[in-house]
Design an enzyme around this catalytic site. Sequence first.
Site, PDB file in Angstrom:
ATOM      1  N   SER A 166      52.356  26.859  43.008  1.00  0.00           N
ATOM      2  CA  SER A 166      51.277  27.647  42.422  1.00  0.00           C
ATOM      3  C   SER A 166      51.060  28.919  43.245  1.00  0.00           C
ATOM      4  O   SER A 166      51.937  29.765  43.325  1.00  0.00           O
ATOM      5  CB  SER A 166      50.003  26.800  42.334  1.00  0.00           C
ATOM      6  OG  SER A 166      49.055  27.417  41.480  1.00  0.00           O
ATOM      7  N   LYS A 218      29.426  35.969  29.693  1.00  0.00           N
ATOM      8  CA  LYS A 218      29.049  35.640  31.056  1.00  0.00           C
ATOM      9  C   LYS A 218      28.864  34.132  31.162  1.00  0.00           C
ATOM     10  O   LYS A 218      28.062  33.533  30.460  1.00  0.00           O
ATOM     11  CB  LYS A 218      27.744  36.360  31.441  1.00  0.00           C
ATOM     12  CG  LYS A 218      27.282  36.109  32.868  1.00  0.00           C
ATOM     13  CD  LYS A 218      28.238  36.724  33.868  1.00  0.00           C
ATOM     14  CE  LYS A 218      27.719  36.565  35.296  1.00  0.00           C
ATOM     15  NZ  LYS A 218      28.646  37.148  36.273  1.00  0.00           N
TER      16      LYS A 218
END
Length: 334
Positions: A166, A218
């Site tokens: 990763s 948001k």
Amino acid sequence: MWSDYFLFLLKAITVLFVVLAIIGALFRASRGGHDASSGKLAITRLNQTLEHIRTQMQHEIFGKKDFKKAQKELKQARKSEEKDTSERAKAYVIRFKGDIQASQVTHLKQEVNAILTVANKGEEVVVVLESPGGAVSGYGLASSQLQRLKDAGLKLTACVDQVAASGGYMMACVADRILAAPFSIVGSIGVVSQIPNVHRFLKRFDVDVDVLTAGKHKAPLTLMGKNTEEGRQKHLSDLNSIHQRFKGLVKLHREELNIDEVSEGDFWLAEDALELKLVDEIKTSDAYVMELCDSAQVYRVQWVPQKSIEERIKGVTGAAFSAIENRIFARRLP
């Protein structure tokens, strides 16, 4: 009697440690906290380290005559090296052992800065990587620090002895070459996000949580508010965008890869990764650095952070506690 005395002494040191820790915390607070970027550079000439080990082995294993002969040959080799030291290639070794937040990126920055002040174009930097991945922003910055070395015209080699997955592979793929130990783990080109939600648990006890946001997107998913399918899809869309950027970075540096074949979050052992062209060669970092010492002056560059007062106190008192415990244990042995 001695056991009681040592136990009393241990208690006294414990009280002293608490007092010093409080004083240290107050002192640190007065200075505005510990600066993570403060520290010093430690430079080690790996050729000399290897030479010292070789001499020790020869001293223990060789006979007196053979040892003298080896030392004579070593002196001659040193003289010839001194003549062409200025012409001999130089290489630099740095190490990065990453955590979830890639917190070592501060040290990496200092090491890269140091190398760039003296390295010439064409010289080599070896970065020994170990990381299972973590925060995108942290590992993105770490890979950008390595990119600075390439932008300066330096050759970059990444060595993976255990794992570079990763975010760890995000760093490794920037290198010109990737070497991996036989059973090391690489890959995991994917993105994951886990957000627990306790909304239903709170509702069971009639607890309401208001999540107020300014902006439609948001905080699409929250810890305590009620999550919606629209919010989940928005969060998934964000993850896919990050994934595409990740894939683009890998493809940019490793053009020969079939990126769609290796970018579904799978990881591989080095032998399989070699077939998929995720790595270039099967070799440990130790073997590569030893080979490098035969043809270049190799320097280990390490940024050693300055310890905070609390860390220093813990180190001293920890050693004292261990010594006292060992004495007590030794006294009680039959």
